[in-house]
Motif scaffolding. Sequence first.
Motif, PDB file in Angstrom:
ATOM      1  N   ASP A  13       0.833  -1.200   0.000  1.00 32.63           N
ATOM      2  CA  ASP A  13       0.000   0.000   0.000  1.00 32.63           C
ATOM      3  C   ASP A  13       0.871   1.253   0.000  1.00 32.63           C
ATOM      4  O   ASP A  13       1.894   1.330   0.678  1.00 32.63           O
ATOM      5  N   ASN A  98      -2.339   3.933  -3.846  1.00 36.15           N
ATOM      6  CA  ASN A  98      -3.674   3.336  -3.960  1.00 36.15           C
ATOM      7  C   ASN A  98      -4.615   3.862  -2.880  1.00 36.15           C
ATOM      8  O   ASN A  98      -5.812   3.587  -2.912  1.00 36.15           O
ATOM      9  N   PHE A  99      -4.068   4.640  -1.944  1.00 38.50           N
ATOM     10  CA  PHE A  99      -4.866   5.372  -0.973  1.00 38.50           C
ATOM     11  C   PHE A  99      -4.474   6.848  -1.043  1.00 38.50           C
ATOM     12  O   PHE A  99      -3.321   7.179  -1.321  1.00 38.50           O
ATOM     13  N   GLN A 121      -8.466   1.825   8.716  1.00 38.32           N
ATOM     14  CA  GLN A 121      -8.776   1.305   7.389  1.00 38.32           C
ATOM     15  C   GLN A 121      -8.334  -0.153   7.257  1.00 38.32           C
ATOM     16  O   GLN A 121      -9.066  -0.990   6.718  1.00 38.32           O
ATOM     17  N   SER A 127     -13.750   2.113   2.860  1.00 40.80           N
ATOM     18  CA  SER A 127     -13.405   2.884   1.668  1.00 40.80           C
ATOM     19  C   SER A 127     -12.970   4.297   2.036  1.00 40.80           C
ATOM     20  O   SER A 127     -12.199   4.924   1.312  1.00 40.80           O
ATOM     21  N   TYR A 176      -9.001   8.115   1.764  1.00 37.91           N
ATOM     22  CA  TYR A 176      -9.855   7.476   0.765  1.00 37.91           C
ATOM     23  C   TYR A 176      -9.096   6.373   0.030  1.00 37.91           C
ATOM     24  O   TYR A 176      -7.882   6.501  -0.208  1.00 37.91           O
ATOM     25  N   ARG A 177      -9.807   5.327  -0.371  1.00 31.31           N
ATOM     26  CA  ARG A 177      -9.278   4.503  -1.441  1.00 31.31           C
ATOM     27  C   ARG A 177      -9.235   5.383  -2.684  1.00 31.31           C
ATOM     28  O   ARG A 177     -10.178   6.130  -2.951  1.00 31.31           O
ATOM     29  N   LYS A 178      -8.172   5.294  -3.438  1.00 36.06           N
ATOM     30  CA  LYS A 178      -8.006   6.198  -4.577  1.00 36.06           C
ATOM     31  C   LYS A 178      -9.158   6.078  -5.572  1.00 36.06           C
ATOM     32  O   LYS A 178      -9.692   7.092  -6.044  1.00 36.06           O
TER      33      LYS A 178
END
Length: 246
Positions: A13, A98-99, A121, A127, A176-178
């Motif tokens: 991540d 990715n985040f 998370q 999400s 956020y998740r991207k």
Amino acid sequence: MAAEKELKNKGGDKYSLIVPTYNERLNIALLVYLVFKHLRNVDFEIIIVDDGSPDGTQDVVKQLQQVYGEDRILLRARPKKLGLGTAYAHGLKHASGNFVVIMDADLSHHPKYLPAFIKKQQETGASIVTGTRYITGGGVHGWNLMRKLTSRGANVLAHTLLWPGVSDLTGSFRLYRKLVLEDLINSCVSKGYVFQMEMIVRASRKGYRIEEVPITFVDRVFGSSKLGGSEIVEYLKGLAYLLVTT
């Protein structure tokens, strides 16, 4: 902090921190230092979206790039102030993680909470993880009574009308998740102060899992607040818009 000690980088991540700036020369270096201090075990980059600050903010960022590396500190400037929502969209184009974390540059969002966001998370698979002033453990420091009443009243009004499922709609400290952030930005029409509220309301309507972490919001020490009467009017307009469209 316990979360910081337990935090491990999982599964490759990477976290892209998008920080919009305008006249933050006195704050940005300390913010960057604190991010590096609290995210020692994490793969991250800081994307600074500066809207043509006349105070030399970009010069300070370029000095920080020499210290931390241009691969860790990305300056993605724009010629003038174009709105908060578009600043995040601009930063997102350059995010390799990715985040994505969105946060203010004025130290009102302390980087010490970032490990708790990431840990929450990882534990829940959420999400979105959002910082909140309005649950046990959260709060505000440095606001006068009128500012506190205005903020609390805005949240109560929004809860009554929109039922978003989170306690702090106007906060702007979130993970956020991207792919989720991209979806929400594409769905939103607001560009200014209302943008944060619209993002979280639409996320709730779309069924994204949202978790909360208590934070203490600290009013800026250096510089001047960007919140004024026009933003309050825009908030009320935005509230009416979301009531009709969501």
